[in-house]
Design a protein around this motif. Structure first.
Motif, mmCIF file in Angstrom:
data_model
loop_
_atom_site.group_PDB
_atom_site.id
_atom_site.type_symbol
_atom_site.label_atom_id
_atom_site.label_comp_id
_atom_site.label_asym_id
_atom_site.label_seq_id
_atom_site.Cartn_x
_atom_site.Cartn_y
_atom_site.Cartn_z
ATOM 1 N N LEU A 47 42.127 20.572 26.308
ATOM 2 C CA LEU A 47 42.073 19.713 25.132
ATOM 3 C C LEU A 47 42.984 20.176 23.997
ATOM 4 N N SER A 48 43.388 21.428 24.008
ATOM 5 C CA SER A 48 44.061 22.025 22.852
ATOM 6 C C SER A 48 45.453 21.435 22.616
ATOM 7 N N PRO A 49 45.795 21.189 21.336
ATOM 8 C CA PRO A 49 47.154 20.731 21.018
ATOM 9 C C PRO A 49 48.191 21.853 21.049
ATOM 10 N N VAL A 50 47.726 23.099 21.175
ATOM 11 C CA VAL A 50 48.640 24.243 21.270
ATOM 12 C C VAL A 50 48.254 25.050 22.508
ATOM 13 N N PRO A 51 49.174 25.848 23.056
ATOM 14 C CA PRO A 51 48.829 26.651 24.237
ATOM 15 C C PRO A 51 47.697 27.627 23.953
ATOM 16 N N VAL A 52 46.861 27.854 24.950
ATOM 17 C CA VAL A 52 45.787 28.846 24.858
ATOM 18 C C VAL A 52 46.281 30.147 25.474
ATOM 19 N N MET A 53 45.897 31.261 24.863
ATOM 20 C CA MET A 53 46.170 32.587 25.418
ATOM 21 C C MET A 53 44.840 33.262 25.736
ATOM 22 N N LEU A 54 44.723 33.824 26.925
ATOM 23 C CA LEU A 54 43.538 34.575 27.301
ATOM 24 C C LEU A 54 43.797 36.065 27.139
ATOM 25 N N ASP A 55 42.770 36.764 26.641
ATOM 26 C CA ASP A 55 42.846 38.202 26.409
ATOM 27 C C ASP A 55 41.638 38.882 27.028
ATOM 28 N N GLU A 56 40.464 38.705 26.421
ATOM 29 C CA GLU A 56 39.268 39.392 26.897
ATOM 30 C C GLU A 56 38.935 39.050 28.347
ATOM 31 N N SER A 57 39.390 37.903 28.825
ATOM 32 C CA SER A 57 39.117 37.490 30.212
ATOM 33 C C SER A 57 39.994 38.212 31.226
ATOM 34 N N ILE A 58 41.053 38.877 30.774
ATOM 35 C CA ILE A 58 42.089 39.368 31.681
ATOM 36 C C ILE A 58 42.034 40.880 31.851
ATOM 37 N N TYR A 59 41.847 41.307 33.080
ATOM 38 C CA TYR A 59 41.930 42.721 33.448
ATOM 39 C C TYR A 59 42.855 42.924 34.642
ATOM 40 N N SER A 60 42.750 42.065 35.643
ATOM 41 C CA SER A 60 43.431 42.291 36.921
ATOM 42 C C SER A 60 44.505 41.237 37.172
ATOM 43 N N LEU A 61 45.301 41.486 38.202
ATOM 44 C CA LEU A 61 46.282 40.481 38.622
ATOM 45 C C LEU A 61 45.577 39.215 39.088
ATOM 46 N N ALA A 62 44.409 39.360 39.679
ATOM 47 C CA ALA A 62 43.639 38.179 40.100
ATOM 48 C C ALA A 62 43.226 37.336 38.893
ATOM 49 N N ASP A 63 42.902 37.997 37.780
ATOM 50 C CA ASP A 63 42.570 37.257 36.558
ATOM 51 C C ASP A 63 43.783 36.492 36.055
ATOM 52 N N ILE A 64 44.956 37.104 36.133
ATOM 53 C CA ILE A 64 46.185 36.420 35.729
ATOM 54 C C ILE A 64 46.412 35.200 36.614
ATOM 55 N N ASP A 65 46.206 35.352 37.920
ATOM 56 C CA ASP A 65 46.359 34.219 38.842
ATOM 57 C C ASP A 65 45.393 33.095 38.491
ATOM 58 N N ARG A 66 44.169 33.454 38.174
ATOM 59 C CA ARG A 66 43.171 32.434 37.822
ATOM 60 C C ARG A 66 43.581 31.714 36.542
ATOM 61 N N ALA A 67 44.051 32.453 35.557
ATOM 62 C CA ALA A 67 44.484 31.845 34.300
ATOM 63 C C ALA A 67 45.672 30.906 34.527
ATOM 64 N N ALA A 68 46.572 31.299 35.417
ATOM 65 C CA ALA A 68 47.761 30.491 35.682
ATOM 66 C C ALA A 68 47.418 29.145 36.310
ATOM 67 N N SER A 69 46.243 29.047 36.888
ATOM 68 C CA SER A 69 45.825 27.785 37.523
ATOM 69 C C SER A 69 45.230 26.803 36.526
ATOM 70 N N LEU A 70 45.050 27.206 35.256
ATOM 71 C CA LEU A 70 44.379 26.365 34.267
ATOM 72 C C LEU A 70 45.400 25.626 33.400
ATOM 73 N N PRO A 71 45.419 24.301 33.438
ATOM 74 C CA PRO A 71 46.323 23.547 32.562
ATOM 75 C C PRO A 71 46.052 23.861 31.096
ATOM 76 N N GLY A 72 47.114 24.100 30.352
ATOM 77 C CA GLY A 72 46.981 24.389 28.934
ATOM 78 C C GLY A 72 47.000 25.860 28.594
ATOM 79 N N VAL A 73 46.808 26.737 29.583
ATOM 80 C CA VAL A 73 46.953 28.178 29.350
ATOM 81 C C VAL A 73 48.434 28.516 29.486
#
Length: 365
Positions: free
Chosen positions: A224-250
């Motif tokens: 929904l966001s009009p600007v890109p979202v950045m994840l921080d606290e959710s990210i620890y591993s390469l798998a977390d990065i992969d999961r974030a990359a699958s989300l539109p708007g991140v």
């Protein structure tokens, strides 16, 4: 070379100005610090601040991990010690990173070799609360050369938006705004915040709107966001990065060395973010010069956006004999060898210490 000694410290470094995030107000930085000495005379330093709620680790649990690991690693080859510690990053990210970073400095990891002076543009946080004081602060930061400002949110939606609009009006056309909610929004609150965010100029991104484990809510905010979202606290591993990359708007991923497990794994994670089509942001706002210097080294050639390794600038005193310099909104990373610690400052701010040596694998002081 063998590991000849490991000294562990707990520090209390008071801040110039209280630093408020959605769930905590920092009045001091209280990191664990590791000093590792080699049998050939070299030394390395690492640090991490454990903030319960930001990581699953506890302060005492992290200290116990470092104590047990230090006792076990004495006399070992540093590269073998690194291999052991890197296998424990998933369970003890901050604690393991403290020792890993010290060993990487001891062994002069290639990412830490500074052969020519570099300038890393830094983000500056806005602290003021009062409307006029906030305007003055924004103008002062921009006049000092800062081109990216951090706007904290996640406290109260109406108050957050009012503060954002004051900052945006004062900074209009002169600086980018990076909004950080630090997991402070519920999904309903985040939707309300997005309504007020639409049309606000110069917003670069919205960082971590909802809880670290609430992937569904963060995904909905990103959609929904009009600007890109950045994840921080959710990210620890390469798998977390992969999961974030699958989300539109991140569009961005924020990394800190203390979460990834030292500079080698940090560099791998930064490269992985690029490979997944996202953009990395790097830096720890509650780290001393030890961690900020290493992150600044890793920033070179891997990150384009303003660094957040500015915790050192918030403390009243500095740990380096030659303190890191910030000029016109940029950290100056000077060419030369590894930085030296000011022992007088270290001793003045330590609140705990334990020593481990080949002669005696333990002992408190």
């Amino acid at each position: 070379m063998k590991i000849d000694a490991i000294h562990l410290y707990r520090l209390s470094m008071p801040l110039k100005t209280p630093y408020a995030v959605s769930r905590k107000v920092f009045h001091e930085i209280t990191p664990m610090v590791a000093e590792v000495r080699g049998s050939e005379g070299g030394q390395g330093w690492g640090e991490a601040l454990i903030t319960p709620g930001y990581t699953h680790e506890s302060v005492e649990g992290g200290w116990d991990f470092c104590r047990n690991a230090a006792s076990a690693l004495i006399g070992m080859d540093p590269m073998a010690a690194l291999a052991i510690l890197r296998r424990q990053v998933d369970q003890h990210p901050c604690a393991a990173s403290t020792l890993i970073a010290a060993l990487e400095m001891l062994t002069e990891h290639e990412a830490l070799r500074v052969t020519q002076t570099a300038r890393i543009p830094l983000l500056a946080p806005c602290h003021a609360k009062d409307r006029e004081a906030l305007k003055d602060e924004v103008n002062g930061l921009i006049e000092s050369g800062f081109a990216t400002l951090k706007v904290k949110a996640g406290f109260d939606v109406d108050g957050d938006l009012a503060r954002l609009h004051v900052i945006a009006d004062a900074a209009r056309g002169r600086a980018k705004l990076r909004i950080d909610a630090n997991c402070g929004f519920s999904l309903d609150d985040a939707r309300r915040y997005l309504d007020g965010l639409r049309g606000v100029p110069d917003v670069e991104l919205l960082e971590q709107p909802c809880g670290a484990q609430d992937w569904d809510s963060n995904a909905e905010v990103a959609r929904l966001s009009p600007v890109p979202v950045m994840l921080d606290e959710s990210i620890y591993s390469l798998a977390d990065i992969d999961r974030a990359a699958s989300l539109p708007g991140v569009g961005f991923i924020k990394l800190k060395m203390k979460k990834t497990g030292g500079v080698e794994l940090l560099c791998q994670a930064l490269d992985h973010i690029h490979a997944r089509g996202l953009l990395p942001v790097l830096g720890d706002g509650v780290s001393t010069e030890i961690g900020c210097w290493a992150e600044a080294c890793a920033w070179r050639g891997r990150v384009r956006h303003a660094g957040e390794m500015n915790g050192f600038a918030k403390t009243r005193e500095r740990l380096f004999q030659a303190p890191l310099a910030v000029e016109q909104g940029a950290l100056s990373l000077e060419a030369g060898g590894m930085p030296a610690i000011d022992r007088a400052v270290l001793d003045a701010h330590k609140v705990g210490q334990e020593n481990y040596t080949l002669a005696r694998s333990g002992g408190k002081r």
